[in-house]
Design an enzyme around this catalytic site. Sequence first.
Site, short mmCIF file in Angstrom:
data_model
loop_
_atom_site.label_atom_id
_atom_site.label_comp_id
_atom_site.label_asym_id
_atom_site.label_seq_id
_atom_site.Cartn_x
_atom_site.Cartn_y
_atom_site.Cartn_z
N LEU A 50 0.85 -1.18 0.00
CA LEU A 50 0.00 0.00 0.00
C LEU A 50 0.89 1.24 0.00
O LEU A 50 1.41 1.67 1.03
CB LEU A 50 -0.93 0.00 1.21
CG LEU A 50 -1.87 -1.21 1.34
CD1 LEU A 50 -2.87 -0.98 2.48
CD2 LEU A 50 -2.60 -1.51 0.05
N ASP A 51 1.08 1.80 -1.18
CA ASP A 51 2.02 2.89 -1.37
C ASP A 51 1.49 4.20 -0.76
O ASP A 51 0.33 4.56 -0.97
CB ASP A 51 2.27 3.08 -2.87
CG ASP A 51 3.15 4.27 -3.17
OD1 ASP A 51 4.32 4.24 -2.76
OD2 ASP A 51 2.66 5.24 -3.78
N ALA A 52 2.36 4.89 -0.04
CA ALA A 52 2.05 6.22 0.52
C ALA A 52 0.73 6.24 1.26
O ALA A 52 0.03 7.26 1.28
CB ALA A 52 2.05 7.27 -0.61
N ILE A 53 0.38 5.15 1.89
CA ILE A 53 -0.93 5.00 2.51
C ILE A 53 -1.16 5.97 3.66
O ILE A 53 -2.30 6.37 3.95
CB ILE A 53 -1.13 3.54 3.00
CG1 ILE A 53 -2.55 3.27 3.46
CG2 ILE A 53 -0.12 3.19 4.08
CD1 ILE A 53 -3.57 3.29 2.36
#
Length: 590
Positions: free
Chosen positions: A247-250
């Site tokens: 989960l990128d840059a969540i």
Amino acid sequence: MREFGGAGFDQANHPKVQHIRERVEQHVGNVYGAEAAAGISSAIMREADLADAAIESHTMVDKWDESDVVTISYADTVQKEGERPLKTLQRFLKKNLRGVSSGVHILPFCPYTSDYGFSVVDYQQVKPEFGTWKDIQEIGEDFDLMADLVINHCSSKSEWFQNFLLDKDPGKDYFVLGDEYEDLSKVVRPRSSPLLTQVETASGEKEVWCTFSADQVDLNFRNPDVLLEFVKIIKSYLKKGIKIFRLDAIAFLWKESGTSCVHLDETHEIIKLLRLVIETINPEAIIITETNVPNKENLSYFGNDNEAHMIYNFSLPPLLVNTLLSGDCSHLKTWMMSMPPARRGRAYFNFIASHDGIGLRPAEGLLSQSELKGLTDTLCRFGGEISMRKMPDGQLKPYEANISLFSALAGKIGGERDAWQVERYLCAHTIMLALEGVPAFYIHSLLGTENDLQGVAESGELRAINRYHWDEAALEDALNDDEKHHARVFRALKDRIKLRKQQAAFHPNATQYTLHFGKQVFAFWRESLNRDQSIFAIHNISDAKQVIPIVELNLIATEQWRDILSGVVITEGMKSIELEPYGCAWITNK
């Protein structure tokens, strides 16, 4: 086999379906309110086929063990002229890393416009220049597939944003507008670029929220339609064989006026919901949160065993690099002793280098300002650059060091390049392999790739320094030439990975205790879950020989002990263990 069928079957009232729906409604209600929960939950159940999945699902407890090691690579890191790079990568991985790595993280492979993949144009497609979904699925025949869910933002050239500009669906209400937030003074920034970008739309000029760049426009999760879009994407990825979701840059997902707009409660609640969706469809699937923030904030993403299965161990890279460059493991030991053991069902995702660089924010509060300056000055002397971020008061602070890990470990703080680069480099990875958690190797770390200064000059991007594109034939030549450090590093790391995979005491959740042998020896004890194997992992992090008295290890006299790295057996009359500069020992009773 399904538990249902026939005309009289009432799927909606099946106990498993009711249970999942209740849990979905709870999370949705916590984000969007009780009144909206039923309708949004019904849409999620429908779009994800959660009723069928709930009935067919089974309980999955152990998602990893000591044999799990992940390799991280861009789709086009290894290339052959005239061939799709995903096909080239698949051949390289199968030939060189099958039986070594258990999983492969293919960094963003969708069509994109900037940030080397993290500005997605179309989540459902593979960038044609890279290859096809079939190429990705072929990699999945030999490895567990890990992919990015770039969830905080998308490309300004995406259909969604182009529709936003035209005031059309889908997309017209998909993005965050700055004028809807009265107070932005406390917003935490990972970049020095402006937070808001002005755009011309069919209904006039508007300011859109851009956490990372003007081409990466933040998505508005206050609109549940955006959440539903990602539920569809997740379902599609799972069907295509993706097992592990990054989960990128969540951390930046939810925005609230007058707050930092990072780590907000709604963000955590959405992670819980996505985990429920993903695990219901595939109980073996895993969520990893990418939150490049100070350690205490990072730990919050474990939740109460209901958020991330794994979290990136972001403090490890800067602390371990500082340890090996300073010859002093004090800060690394202090940090490790403060880290809570990851409970069963959770694990740390350990890495030292990444496609971005060595994050410096996670060292805040762990290294002093003078120590941080000494580290960054040294990395710059070895060819690196420092990227900055903007504070709420406008001040710029170091955000990450852009440098290849092999180049970063060329010498010591305050010194010049020395003769211990390879040994120092192998010591760093040997420590990572032994630590509690699942180890992950950026492919350029496995290959010992040096700074790509030409790539930086051609692209104008500092991060390109650690994103070299290897020609397949040149890479194979380098890995078969014993005179080159690439071959020595690759062979040694593969050997140590294979050794790790055989040790029950290196299970990601096995017991870990810190040992104390002074500032120049970083050591800890691991014990297997069934308590039948112990390993004393001892690492000389200095350029001077270290002597470890056997008596201080307190080895059980009735058992036979040996160093599995060297093969040396600990005999009854042996008084001490000598470690050469940056030498390591894994002493076990098995």
